[in-house]
Design an enzyme around this catalytic site. Structure first.
Site, mmCIF file in Angstrom:
data_model
loop_
_atom_site.group_PDB
_atom_site.id
_atom_site.type_symbol
_atom_site.label_atom_id
_atom_site.label_comp_id
_atom_site.label_asym_id
_atom_site.label_seq_id
_atom_site.Cartn_x
_atom_site.Cartn_y
_atom_site.Cartn_z
ATOM 1 N N SER A 211 0.791 -1.222 0.000
ATOM 2 C CA SER A 211 0.000 0.000 0.000
ATOM 3 C C SER A 211 0.831 1.283 0.000
ATOM 4 C CB SER A 211 -0.959 -0.042 1.181
ATOM 5 O OG SER A 211 -1.877 0.997 1.069
ATOM 6 N N HIS A 212 0.703 2.067 1.063
ATOM 7 C CA HIS A 212 1.373 3.376 1.102
ATOM 8 C C HIS A 212 2.825 3.262 1.571
ATOM 9 C CE1 HIS A 212 -0.233 2.349 4.976
ATOM 10 N NE2 HIS A 212 0.651 3.145 5.534
ATOM 11 N N ASP B 278 -2.786 6.289 -3.324
ATOM 12 C CA ASP B 278 -1.603 5.658 -2.733
ATOM 13 C C ASP B 278 -1.042 4.541 -3.612
ATOM 14 O OD1 ASP B 278 -3.615 3.792 -2.324
ATOM 15 O OD2 ASP B 278 -2.810 3.130 -0.403
ATOM 16 N N ASP C 298 -1.368 1.336 -3.866
ATOM 17 C CA ASP C 298 -2.256 0.337 -4.465
ATOM 18 C C ASP C 298 -3.620 0.903 -4.859
ATOM 19 O OD1 ASP C 298 -2.892 0.658 -1.757
ATOM 20 O OD2 ASP C 298 -3.740 -1.349 -1.608
ATOM 21 N N ASP D 35 -6.087 2.462 -3.244
ATOM 22 C CA ASP D 35 -7.321 2.442 -2.449
ATOM 23 C C ASP D 35 -7.502 3.691 -1.584
ATOM 24 O OD1 ASP D 35 -5.312 1.714 -0.706
ATOM 25 O OD2 ASP D 35 -6.283 -0.127 0.012
ATOM 26 N N ARG D 36 -6.443 4.485 -1.428
ATOM 27 C CA ARG D 36 -6.595 5.701 -0.623
ATOM 28 C C ARG D 36 -6.817 6.918 -1.504
ATOM 29 N NH1 ARG D 36 -2.779 5.664 4.640
ATOM 30 N NH2 ARG D 36 -3.086 3.485 5.174
ATOM 31 N N LYS E 172 -11.633 0.006 0.025
ATOM 32 C CA LYS E 172 -11.696 1.438 -0.156
ATOM 33 C C LYS E 172 -11.206 1.742 -1.562
ATOM 34 C CE LYS E 172 -7.395 2.188 2.489
ATOM 35 N NZ LYS E 172 -7.152 0.989 3.303
HETATM 36 C C1 VG1 Z 1 -3.492 1.821 8.333
HETATM 37 C C2 VG1 Z 1 -4.684 2.726 8.533
HETATM 38 C C3 VG1 Z 1 -5.975 1.938 8.353
HETATM 39 C C4 VG1 Z 1 -5.979 1.282 6.962
HETATM 40 C C5 VG1 Z 1 -4.724 0.435 6.805
HETATM 41 C C6 VG1 Z 1 -4.604 -0.151 5.426
HETATM 42 O O1 VG1 Z 1 -3.515 0.806 9.304
HETATM 43 O O2 VG1 Z 1 -4.643 3.337 9.791
HETATM 44 O O3 VG1 Z 1 -7.072 2.798 8.524
HETATM 45 O O4 VG1 Z 1 -7.115 0.479 6.801
HETATM 46 O O5 VG1 Z 1 -3.556 1.230 7.044
HETATM 47 O O6 VG1 Z 1 -4.579 0.852 4.460
HETATM 48 P P1 VG1 Z 1 -2.633 0.853 10.644
HETATM 49 O O7 VG1 Z 1 -2.901 -0.433 11.342
HETATM 50 O O8 VG1 Z 1 -1.222 1.052 10.196
HETATM 51 O O9 VG1 Z 1 -3.111 2.045 11.395
HETATM 52 V V1 VG1 Z 1 -3.707 0.599 3.036
HETATM 53 O O10 VG1 Z 1 -4.140 1.760 1.959
HETATM 54 O O11 VG1 Z 1 -2.121 0.743 3.757
HETATM 55 O O12 VG1 Z 1 -3.997 -0.946 2.626
HETATM 56 CO CO CO Z 2 -3.595 1.305 0.138
#
Ligand code: VG1
Ligand code: CO
Length: 544
Positions: free
Chosen positions: A113-114, A278, A280, A282-283, A377
């Site tokens: 992801s990010h 982001d 992938d 989804d953000r 998302k």
């Molecule tokens: C973070 C965010 C959470 C989100 C998750 C995955 O998790 O706070 O809201 O669903 O990332 O997003 P954490 O446990 O680090 O707080 V993504 O776009 O990184 O798949």
């Molecule tokens: Co993501």
């Protein structure tokens, strides 16, 4: 096909977090590491013989290598078909849609992801079930359990699959379909939003836009949808080419990491609308000329205006937010008499509510919003939602936000992240908070009187499953709130997240800077968790 059983050693750390298993690439490159986790997933699932699996990732370093390994393991484990995005690419929301559209058994999404990418950065893998959503906790726990005592995995030998050409390939009876990663998703977006109106608003110059794909997966999606279908100039997309290391940046859409976009949106000749997504896809981050919309506000504004969007014209069945997300959407739900659910952090908790049609829209403070159109998302969906709102309401982003605050009040909100804290120190801090919450209710700290303090425990209203220890909440009599929790997506040490919110009904106070407005709460949070004392840190790494 000749199936080979390879002996392997279990790894003790394959416990999926908030969103799949995320580790440094170097960890995934250890002998059998990826294979163990994939086999643990397959061995924990049942009845998929001959069925279809969707496979793709955000294109980060190690994506192609992992895909070739997984293809062979999927064949050896008895799947009948793989659907793979061309060049191994699929955004997370597109993967979700493709699983649903083609009635696949499930899907593997390769992404961290990010988190940054590259040989010394992060990789990740996530399993999605047949509704297109992230595997629920009972599944991820089963994967982890299996990985603890795994002793072998199944694979087979055949020539690497050509990932770059669309079409069907066979290895024996095993079918591999390479699809265009964008087409199905773009059609879905067209079925949700008013594309003719958007096209007209863009071509007439009413909307000028800037989208930062952050050298990640949404480049090709944004190009097809925003440029080819909606007529935006090519230059409206920056960092449009997906790179294996995201150009060395964090593909994290916030004001800190999407700085080029932020600079332009706050410049004198800013476009009317700016957004980023982001790694992938989804953000989303939503901005307008001279304004940044917090994700919590964005969710509330979407909920309040949803009937202006063709797909939601008949109204919403309900809304949901993750626990640390601000209560802005709750105010909208109350006014529209909609059910409103509070879930733990992570998209997997929305799946049941969406499947049961208890909710239509949901979101998280971490730049994630989505609806019942998929089970993840969805960054570009949020962008199109906002564009559709602007075009329909004929109002600027700033006007939409200010009008919303006037109607509902403003939930002034911020999140402070302290990254890479030593894990024992972070755990001790949470333990300290746990002890503290018992004695907090009723105590006054200046104008802040604690009305409740607890550790969030969620009971799923659909299947009755219980998820404990989902963050420490402290609520105050004036509606303010703070939440403490440890991240479940980091790969180095622990990340402490502190979520702060204060409700402001008075419209004359709405234009305050969030950090200033939250200063007292920030001081109180420090007093409660003692981060300075315990870590020596004087300020957070990231403020959103
Ligand atoms: C973070 C965010 C959470 C989100 C998750 C995955 O998790 O706070 O809201 O669903 O990332 O997003 P954490 O446990 O680090 O707080 V993504 O776009 O990184 O798949
Ligand atoms: Co993501």
């Amino acid at each position: 096909m000749q199936i080979e059983t390879i002996t392997t050693q279990a790894y003790s750390d394959q416990n999926p977090g908030t969103s799949g298993l995320r580790k440094k690439v170097k960890v995934f490159q250890q002998a059998g590491y990826l294979e163990n986790f994939v086999q643990s997933i397959f061995s924990s699932l049942e009845d998929f013989s001959g069925k279809t699996l969707v496979l793709g990732g955000d294109g980060r370093y190690f994506n192609r290598t992992a895909i070739q390994i997984i293809i062979k393991m999927a064949a050896a484990n008895g799947f009948g078909e793989l659907i793979i995005g061309q060049s191994g690419l699929l955004s997370t929301p597109a993967a979700s849609h493709i699983i649903r559209k083609y009635h696949a058994f499930g899907g593997l999404v390769l992404s961290a992801s990010h988190n940054p990418g590259g040989p010394d950065e992060d990789f990740g893998i996530k399993y999605n079930v047949s509704n297109g959503g992230p595997a629920p906790e009972k599944d991820t726990q089963a994967f982890y359990q299996y990985s603890q005592s795994i002793s072998s995995y199944k694979t087979t030998h055949f020539a690497d699959v050509d990932l770059d050409n669309i079409g069907i390939q066979y290895r024996g009876d095993f079918k591999i379909t390479i699809i265009d990663p964008v087409t199905d998703y773009a059609e879905l977006m067209q079925s949700i939003f008013d594309f003719p109106l958007l096209k007209q608003s863009i071509s007439s110059g009413y909307i000028t836009l800037l989208f930062d794909a952050m050298s990640a997966i949404t480049g090709p999606y944004a190009k097809r949808i925003l440029v080819d279908m909606l007529g935006a100039p090519e230059a409206s997309i920056i960092n449009a080419v997906p790179l294996e290391d995201f150009g060395g940046h964090h593909p994290d859409p916030n004001l800190a990491h999407a700085h080029e976009l932020a600079e332009r949106m706050f410049s004198a000749d800013a476009p009317t609308f700016g957004a980023a997504s982001d790694g992938d896809g989804d953000r989303n981050m939503i901005t307008g000329s001279q304004i940044f919309v917090t994700p919590s506000d964005s969710l509330a504004i979407m909920a309040a205006n949803a009937t202006l969007i063709p797909a939601y014209a008949k109204g919403l069945s309900g809304v949901a937010r993750s626990m640390p997300t601000s209560q802005a959407v709750d105010r909208v739900a109350a006014q529209f008499q909609l059910p409103c659910y509070e879930t733990p952090t992570g998209w997997k908790f929305f799946g049941n509510l969406l499947d049961a049609e208890k909710i239509t829209l949901c979101g998280e403070e971490s730049f994630g919003t989505g609806s019942n159109h998929v089970r993840e998302k969805d960054g570009l969906w949020a962008v199109l939602f906002w564009l559709n709102l602007i075009a329909q309401k004929r109002q600027s982003v700033a006007d939409i936000v200010h009008e919303h605050w006037q109607k509902f009040g403003r939930d002034i909100y911020s999140r402070h992240d302290y990254e890479a804290v030593e894990t024992p120190i972070a755990n001790a801090m949470i333990e300290h908070l746990r002890e503290l919450i018992a004695e907090l209710p009723g105590k006054a700290f200046g104008e802040y009187v604690v009305s409740y303090a607890d550790e969030f425990c969620y009971e799923d209203s659909v299947d009755g499953s219980i998820s404990k220890n989902q963050g420490i909440r402290i609520g105050f009599a004036n509606g303010s709130r703070m939440v403490f929790r440890l991240s479940g997506t980091g790969t180095v040490g622990a990340t402490l997240r502190i979520y702060l919110e204060r409700f402001e009904a008075d419209a004359s106070q709405h234009n305050q800077d969030a950090q200033v407005a939250l200063a007292d709460l920030i001081t109180l949070a420090e007093q409660f968790c003692e981060i300075k004392k315990r870590t020596g840190r004087t300020e957070p790494n990231v403020i959103t």
